[in-house]
Every structure is written in structure tokens, then in C-alpha cells.
Design a protein around this motif. Structure first.
Motif, PDB file in Angstrom:
ATOM      1  N   ALA A 151     -27.180  52.340  11.350  1.00  0.00           N
ATOM      2  CA  ALA A 151     -25.952  52.142  12.143  1.00  0.00           C
ATOM      3  C   ALA A 151     -26.092  52.861  13.486  1.00  0.00           C
ATOM      4  CB  ALA A 151     -24.737  52.662  11.391  1.00  0.00           C
ATOM      5  N   ILE A 152     -26.674  54.052  13.451  1.00  0.00           N
ATOM      6  CA  ILE A 152     -26.898  54.803  14.694  1.00  0.00           C
ATOM      7  C   ILE A 152     -27.957  54.100  15.543  1.00  0.00           C
ATOM      8  CG2 ILE A 152     -27.839  56.978  15.601  1.00  0.00           C
ATOM      9  CD1 ILE A 152     -26.538  58.376  13.166  1.00  0.00           C
ATOM     10  N   GLY A 153     -29.029  53.667  14.893  1.00  0.00           N
ATOM     11  CA  GLY A 153     -30.113  52.983  15.617  1.00  0.00           C
ATOM     12  C   GLY A 153     -29.663  51.669  16.235  1.00  0.00           C
ATOM     13  N   ALA A 154     -28.672  51.023  15.605  1.00  0.00           N
ATOM     14  CA  ALA A 154     -28.183  49.751  16.136  1.00  0.00           C
ATOM     15  C   ALA A 154     -27.357  49.959  17.400  1.00  0.00           C
ATOM     16  CB  ALA A 154     -27.346  49.039  15.085  1.00  0.00           C
ATOM     17  N   VAL A 155     -26.703  51.110  17.483  1.00  0.00           N
ATOM     18  CA  VAL A 155     -25.878  51.416  18.661  1.00  0.00           C
ATOM     19  C   VAL A 155     -26.765  51.920  19.799  1.00  0.00           C
ATOM     20  CG1 VAL A 155     -24.030  52.896  19.541  1.00  0.00           C
ATOM     21  CG2 VAL A 155     -23.858  51.927  17.257  1.00  0.00           C
ATOM     22  N   ALA A 156     -27.696  52.801  19.444  1.00  0.00           N
ATOM     23  CA  ALA A 156     -28.588  53.378  20.466  1.00  0.00           C
ATOM     24  C   ALA A 156     -29.827  52.492  20.600  1.00  0.00           C
ATOM     25  CB  ALA A 156     -28.997  54.780  20.039  1.00  0.00           C
ATOM     26  N   ARG A 157     -30.161  52.124  21.809  1.00  0.00           N
ATOM     27  CA  ARG A 157     -31.275  51.200  21.970  1.00  0.00           C
ATOM     28  C   ARG A 157     -32.611  51.902  22.105  1.00  0.00           C
ATOM     29  NH1 ARG A 157     -28.816  46.434  25.702  1.00  0.00           N
ATOM     30  NH2 ARG A 157     -26.713  46.556  24.896  1.00  0.00           N
ATOM     31  N   GLU A 158     -32.569  53.194  22.414  1.00  0.00           N
ATOM     32  CA  GLU A 158     -33.826  53.917  22.608  1.00  0.00           C
ATOM     33  C   GLU A 158     -33.997  54.957  21.506  1.00  0.00           C
ATOM     34  OE1 GLU A 158     -33.088  55.614  26.350  1.00  0.00           O
ATOM     35  OE2 GLU A 158     -33.282  53.722  27.430  1.00  0.00           O
ATOM     36  N   ALA A 186     -23.845  48.419  10.889  1.00  0.00           N
ATOM     37  CA  ALA A 186     -25.085  48.253  11.658  1.00  0.00           C
ATOM     38  C   ALA A 186     -25.274  46.792  12.053  1.00  0.00           C
ATOM     39  CB  ALA A 186     -26.273  48.738  10.828  1.00  0.00           C
ATOM     40  N   ARG A 187     -24.945  45.903  11.121  1.00  0.00           N
ATOM     41  CA  ARG A 187     -25.100  44.466  11.400  1.00  0.00           C
ATOM     42  C   ARG A 187     -24.179  44.043  12.547  1.00  0.00           C
ATOM     43  NH1 ARG A 187     -26.000  40.523  12.826  1.00  0.00           N
ATOM     44  NH2 ARG A 187     -26.454  38.498  11.902  1.00  0.00           N
ATOM     45  N   VAL A 188     -22.951  44.558  12.503  1.00  0.00           N
ATOM     46  CA  VAL A 188     -21.990  44.247  13.579  1.00  0.00           C
ATOM     47  C   VAL A 188     -22.488  44.833  14.902  1.00  0.00           C
ATOM     48  CG1 VAL A 188     -19.632  44.688  14.400  1.00  0.00           C
ATOM     49  CG2 VAL A 188     -20.028  44.087  12.005  1.00  0.00           C
ATOM     50  N   ALA A 189     -22.998  46.081  14.836  1.00  0.00           N
ATOM     51  CA  ALA A 189     -23.486  46.730  16.061  1.00  0.00           C
ATOM     52  C   ALA A 189     -24.683  45.989  16.638  1.00  0.00           C
ATOM     53  CB  ALA A 189     -23.864  48.185  15.758  1.00  0.00           C
ATOM     54  N   LEU A 190     -25.548  45.461  15.762  1.00  0.00           N
ATOM     55  CA  LEU A 190     -26.706  44.699  16.255  1.00  0.00           C
ATOM     56  C   LEU A 190     -26.239  43.435  16.974  1.00  0.00           C
ATOM     57  CD1 LEU A 190     -29.662  44.594  13.705  1.00  0.00           C
ATOM     58  CD2 LEU A 190     -29.537  45.721  15.906  1.00  0.00           C
ATOM     59  N   LEU A 216     -32.540  45.269   8.854  1.00  0.00           N
ATOM     60  CA  LEU A 216     -31.794  46.496   8.554  1.00  0.00           C
ATOM     61  C   LEU A 216     -32.108  46.993   7.145  1.00  0.00           C
ATOM     62  CD1 LEU A 216     -28.305  45.550  10.051  1.00  0.00           C
ATOM     63  CD2 LEU A 216     -29.949  47.173  10.982  1.00  0.00           C
ATOM     64  N   ALA A 217     -32.158  46.051   6.202  1.00  0.00           N
ATOM     65  CA  ALA A 217     -32.451  46.429   4.812  1.00  0.00           C
ATOM     66  C   ALA A 217     -33.828  47.078   4.718  1.00  0.00           C
ATOM     67  CB  ALA A 217     -32.371  45.204   3.916  1.00  0.00           C
TER      68      ALA A 217
END
Lengths: 452, 233
Positions: free
Chosen positions: A359-366, A444-448, A306-307
Motif C-alpha cells: 500500500a505504501i509502495g503503491a502511493v510512493a513511486r520511488e 494498494a490496488r486502488v492506489a495503483l 501486488l500479491a
């Protein structure tokens, strides 16, 4: 075809993120707009202080009384006036954000207007003061244009009234007639009639006599006066601004013009799209390429992954933002000496938007879903951040303020504005952005963990 | 004959909420041994491999080696399509902290037989060649154990033959290979030992001959099904 339709509906039903975007998003936006329209004040709130003594509320133009207060009603047709007892009270209301601005009519306004009218506009004009919230240039611009246009109307209306009264007297002076002053009636001959009488009297005198020559000179004067005073209506109407306006910005961003603000806004808008889309897309791409599993099984921790994406966004923000600013600086007036602060502002902005992106990328997989979500989320929040205080109902503005503070657009705008326009201390905004970077990183970390 | 044990899985279990995907699975794998994990769909094959690879955390149980010491080849090529073969290999060699990344990349290119296409973007390769690069990446750090999840599923017969020669060669060199497959024939031909999973339980461990015997049929597919049925699956 119906089976295809059914299939697509089933897919939609099983894609909560897409459903959220397609259904919940427009509903939320509609609710916000509807709430704003239904609850928002029709007119912006403006504090109003009238320091003119009761006896000076009217001015006398050749015996006609003109009520100044009746002209303030024109202003109140466009704003929601909040009465204030003193200038200090009004200033406090502006500083507290209770009102968008304040209009102060000073104690000497009536007297000065009366003098100006009596001396045909050659005396000192009365000056009303307008205080406006300059914490954002949009607020200032809104109040300025509102008060300017309304005062211009009032000026025209008062000017017209003065012109009308004065023109009446001029007509009497020209064509003759009667008027009242201090209870006495006066009958005026009029220059035109005087010219005719003088012409007749001069014709009866012998040609070449000294008396006839002198009468002729007086008749000629009357004739010239009649011809020239015919233009007096136009001359009088040129006295169209009997009232002056003094504008006083209130707040830390007093130096920001709308043009300077537009530069900051365009840079922040660009960085928002670059960073959010890049970070969200690149993180989603790791999963789309199936490389995510291989990476996080010991090669790279999720936190480092993420970083890396946040850093990538910030590094890309740097050339984008600086190139934009250099181009603008070549065409407009930007202080090159503040370039190090531009860099800090762009980097902080890039980091915060990058963190929102991951954070958005972690929620959306595509990648496509991430891009759609990034667009859908960023745009309305950016526009919300531009809503000036006082233009919507107070509770709604409080909601907007909290939402704006929870996303990087507003603090980025403040940071870039401070970096570009020397409008105040940029470091609180930079700290705000770093805080948001950390918060979105954690999200984002939580979402991942949840969706990874 | 089995050699030195290189990997030991002890009591592995994995629950997803109320559902138990794997229950108390224990086995050992020796150096150079090829172990096939077979079972019907949903039996827990991929879950078992993902626990061994460290992709998921086991609800219970332990694996004797950390994920860094185990090579992992996922079913779908986990590669960057916009990078060339060499760029992909170099990236993962660096991430694996291989002592000499360039040498490791050259060795991998030689193994895959794709050295002449090293500069080609991955998206231009066939599925079979992508899978070869996928496997090569799993081998970059020269791991003692290699996990492959249905490695031949996307390949045509000729590519499969090349792949299995490649894997058999690795095992001959001492690498322990554990692969999940639906192809019973492949398990029979290329595995020294077969683990049969049914509903998350390990219901059989042995050679192909022992599976024949346990199922009471010369056809290994029939024998496999009978073993499952005998265990109530």
C-alpha cells in the motif's frame, strides 16, 4: 544560492508526499504527544477497596495509636484512586479496562497488623491484594512496580513507626523512665540502674558469701541485658515489611512475563521493518525501473503483482522470524513444541506487514520515498500499540486502540505472544491479520489505479 | 504497396479530466509496414501508442488486437538493471508464456548481437545496448505488430544506424512497426507511411512524398510545419 534554495522549495511544493512527511507527520506526532501530555491523567487509575472496619483503622503500639489509613495517602500521591465498594466491583473495573489495577485491603488487615505488632512480628502478617490488567505485560509490570514501590514505602513508614515506639519502650527498659498504660503512670528503674544498684549491694557483702555470689549473678545478667539490648533498635528495624502483597493478574495474557513479551516484541519489530520495507521498496522499484508498464499491459495483472510482493515479504519473514526465535530458544526458555504456531504467527505477520508495504509502495513511486514513508508510518504506530491502557486519558486511549487495530503491529504482537507464551487463543489475532492483509491489498490496488 | 491489414484503430479518443489528449483517431497498419507517428510536443504521440499497447484505457474507440498480441518498446528501457541480459530476456519470455523460452532467449540474443555479453548485468551496458535489449524483449513473443516510442532518442548516430537496420529487418520479415519520433528525417528514411498528429487530432496520413506535396516544400521538416499551420496548429 538563493536560486537553488528557491528551486528546492518549488520542488518541495510540488511533492505532496514529501511535504506530508516533512510537515504533516511531525505536526501529527506533536499533536498526539501534546494531547497525551495535556489530557492524560498524571497518575494511573487504580481501583481502591478498603474492607477494614472503621474501628480497626488504627492500631495500638504500646498505647500509641497509628492510623493505617494515613499510609494509604502515600499510595494516592502516585495513583488516581477510583473507589470501589467490593473486590468484585474492582475486578470488573479492571476487566473492563476502566482502571489499570486494583488495590484491595481485606477486612482482617487491621486486626492482623495489630496482632503482628503485639507479638513482635512473629504472627501472621496482613496481606493486601493487587489486581492488575495482564492483557499486556507492560500494564502488569507498570502496576506491579508502582504498587510494589509504594507499598514498600508504606511498609517502611509503618515499620519505622513501630520500631520508633518499640525502641522507646526498650530505652525505658534499659535506662529507666516513666510511661502511661490504661490511665496509670508507671515508673521504671531500668536495667542499667538496676545493674549499678546490684553492684553496689554486692560489694557490701562479704567476699565468698553465697548471697554475694547470687547478687553477682543477677548483676551479671543485667549487664549482659544492657549490652545486648543496645542492638535492639537494629533488630526492630529489620521488621521492615509488616504488610504482605498478593498479586492477581486479570486477563487472558496472565502468563506473559516482560521478558517473554520482549521476545515477541523484538520479533515483530524486526518483521515489521523487513516486510514493510521490502514490499514497499520492491513495488516502487518496478516503477523506478520502468518495468511496471510493461508488466501490467497483459503480462501480469495489478492484483497478481501486488500479491507477489506480499508473498515475497511473507516468505522473507519466515527465515528471519524463525532464525530469531531459534536463536532465542537456544538461549532462553521457549517451548519448542509450539514451533508450528511460531510459523503461523510469523507468516500471518509477514503477510499483513507485506500488504501494508505494498500500500505504501503503491502511493510512493520511488524506492527512497517508499522507504522513508514506510519508516515514518511504522515506527510511531508500533510505539502507539505499546501504550498501556490507563496511562493516558480514556478518549485518547480509544483513538490509540482504533489506530492500533487498523495496523498490523498490535495484532502481530498478540499473535506472536500467544504463539510463544501460550497466553491465549492466537487465531483471532491471525484472522485479524488476514483481514488487514486483504484490506491493505485493496487499498494498494486502488492506489495503483490512482497513482500507477 | 500495402499488404494485409494487421491492426485497425477505430475512433480512438483519450480524455484526462477536462483535457482531451486524443480525439477520434482512426488508421490501419498492414503486415510488414513501417508507420511513423510524428507531431509537435504534446500532440498525442505517446498517448496514441499507450492506447495501442494497452497501457491506458481509451475513453472511446477500439483497437483490433489485444495488448498481448502487440509488442511494446517504451522510450525508457523497461528492464531490471540488477539482472543479466539473459535473465531479463528469460523472465519476460516466461511472463509472455512463450512456448520455448530458452529458444526465444537465444533468438533474441542473436537479434541484438549481444550473445557474448548475455551474462552481463544490464547496468553495465551502454544506453544503446540497453535499448537493443529493450526492443528484443518487445519481440520475444514474436508479435505481428511492434510499437516503439522514440526508439532512437538516447542513441548516438552509429547506434541509431544499427537500430534502424534492425527495425527495417523486422519489417522485412513481416512485422508491422509503428514508431513515434521527433526526428522527421528518420520518419522519411524508415517509414512507409507517416501519421501527423496535432493537438490530439490526426491531421495527415500518407507517405513522405505525399507530405512533401501537402506542405508544398521539398524540405520535409518545412512541409510538416506548413501542414500543421494549415490545420491551425
Amino acid at each position: 544560492m538563493r536560486w537553488l534554495l528557491l528551486k528546492d522549495l518549488q520542488i518541495l511544493r510540488r511533492s505532496p508526499l514529501l511535504i506530508g512527511l516533512l510537515v504533516v507527520y511531525p505536526v501529527v506526532i506533536s499533536l498526539l504527544i501534546g494531547f497525551a501530555l495535556s489530557r492524560g491523567p498524571d497518575k494511573p487509575k487504580i481501583a481502591f477497596v478498603n474492607e477494614v472496619p472503621e474501628l480497626q483503622q488504627t492500631i495500638n503500639v504500646g498505647g500509641d495509636q497509628i492510623d493505617i489509613a494515613s499510609y494509604s495517602d502515600r499510595l494516592f500521591e502516585r495513583v488516581d484512586p477510583v473507589p470501589a465498594a467490593t473486590r468484585e466491583e474492582a475486578l470488573q473495573m479492571v476487566e473492563d479496562g476502566e482502571v489499570l489495577g486494583a488495590l484491595i485491603i481485606p477486612e482482617d488487615a487491621g486486626r492482623k497488623l495489630q496482632t503482628a505488632v503485639a507479638l513482635g512480628g512473629s504472627a501472621e502478617k496482613p496481606t493486601v491484594e493487587v489486581l492488575y490488567d495482564a492483557s499486556g505485560p507492560l500494564q502488569g509490570q507498570l502496576v506491579e512496580s508502582l504498587v510494589d514501590s509504594t507499598l514498600a514505602e508504606a511498609n517502611v513508614a509503618i515499620g519505622e513507626r513501630i520500631t520508633e515506639v518499640s525502641a522507646g519502650y526498650l530505652n525505658i527498659l534499659l535506662d529507666g523512665g516513666s510511661f502511661s498504660l490504661l490511665g496509670q503512670d508507671f515508673d521504671i528503674l531500668g536495667l542499667a540502674e538496676a545493674e549499678r544498684i546490684l553492684g553496689r549491694q554486692a560489694a557490701q557483702l562479704p567476699a565468698g558469701s553465697t548471697e554475694r555470689a547470687e547478687l553477682e549473678r543477677i548483676r551479671r545478667f543485667a549487664e549482659l541485658a544492657v549490652e545486648n539490648l543496645d542492638f535492639s533498635d537494629e533488630i526492630l528495624s529489620s521488621i521492615s515489611n509488616p504488610i504482605d502483597v498478593k498479586e492477581t493478574p486479570v486477563g487472558s495474557s496472565g502468563g506473559t512475563t516482560l521478558e517473554s513479551f520482549a521476545v515477541s516484541a523484538s520479533v515483530v519489530f524486526s518483521l515489521m521493518f523487513v516486510c514493510v520495507l521490502l514490499a514497499a521498496g520492491m513495488l516502487a522499484l518496478e516503477r523506478e525501473e520502468h518495468a511496471y508498464g510493461r508488466l501490467v499491459r497483459g503480462l501480469v495483472s495489478r492484483g497478481k503483482l501486488l500479491a507477489e510482493k506480499v508473498l515475497l515479504a511473507a516468505l522473507c519473514a519466515l527465515p528471519v522470524g524463525l532464525v530469531m526465535l531459534v536463536v532465542v530458544a537456544l538461549l532462553a526458555d521457549l517451548d519448542w513444541g509450539r514451533a508450528p504456531l511460531w510459523t503461523v504467527g510469523v507468516l500471518a505477520t509477514g503477510l499483513a506487514f507485506g500488504a501494508l508495504g505494498v500500500a505504501i509502495g503503491a502511493v510512493a513511486r520511488e524506492v527512497r520515498a517508499a522507504s522513508l514513508l514506510a519508516f515514518g508510518l511504522s515506527l510511531p504506530i508500533a510505539f502507539l500499540a505499546l501504550v498501556p491502557a490507563g496511562t493516558v486519558a480514556d478518549p485518547l486511549y480509544e483513538v490509540i486502540r482504533v489506530v492500533s487495530a487498523a495496523f498490523p503491529f498490535k495484532p502481530s504482537l498478540l499473535a506472536m505472544d500467544a504463539a510463544l507464551n501460550e497466553t491465549g487463543d492466537m487465531w483471532p489475532s491471525v484472522l485479524h491479520l488476514l483481514g488487514l492483509t486483504a484490506a491493505y491489498g485493496v487499498l494498494a490496488r486502488v492506489a495503483l489505479r490512482r497513482f500507477g | 504497396m500495402r499488404g494485409v491489414v494487421t491492426l485497425h484503430a477505430d475512433g480512438l479518443s483519450k480524455d484526462f479530466g477536462e483535457r482531451s489528449a486524443l480525439r477520434d483517431v482512426s488508421f490501419e497498419v498492414s503486415e510488414g509496414e513501417r508507420v511513423a507517428v510524428i507531431g509537435p510536443n504534446g500532440a498525442g504521440k505517446t498517448t496514441l501508442l499507450s492506447l495501442l499497447a494497452g497501457l491506458q484505457r481509451a475513453t472511446a474507440g477500439t483497437v483490433s488486437r489485444p495488448p498481448e498480441e502487440i509488442g511494446w518498446v517504451p522510450q525508457q528501457a523497461a528492464l531490471y538493471r540488477r539482472l543479466s541480459i539473459r535473465e531479463n530476456l528469460r523472465l519476460f519470455a516466461r511472463l509472455e508464456r512463450v512456448a520455448d523460452p530458452d529458444a526465444a532467449v537465444d533468438r533474441a540474443l542473436e537479434l541484438t548481437g549481444l550473445a557474448d555479453r548475455a551474462k552481463d548485468e544490464l547496468s553495465t551496458l551502454s544506453g544503446g545496448n540497453q535499448q537493443r535489449v529493450n526492443i528484443a524483449i518487445g519481440l520475444l513473443a514474436d508479435p505481428p505488430v511492434l510499437l516503439l516510442d522514440e526508439p532512437s532518442s538516447s542513441l548516438d548516430p552509429r547506434q541509431r544506424a544499427v537500430l534502424w537496420d534492425f527495425i527495417d529487418g523486422l519489417a522485412a520479415g513481416g512485422t508491422a512497426v509503428i514508431f513515434a519520433t521527433h526526428e522527421i528525417d528518420e520518419a522519411q528514411r524508415h517509414a512507409d507511411r507517416i501519421l501527423v498528429l496535432g493537438d490530439g487530432e490526426l491531421i495527415f496520413t500518407g507517405t513522405a512524398a505525399e507530405l512533401h506535396a501537402a506542405g508544398g516544400d521539398d524540405d520535409l521538416v518545412v512541409a510538416f510545419v506548413r501542414v500543421l499551420e494549415a490545420q491551425g496548429h
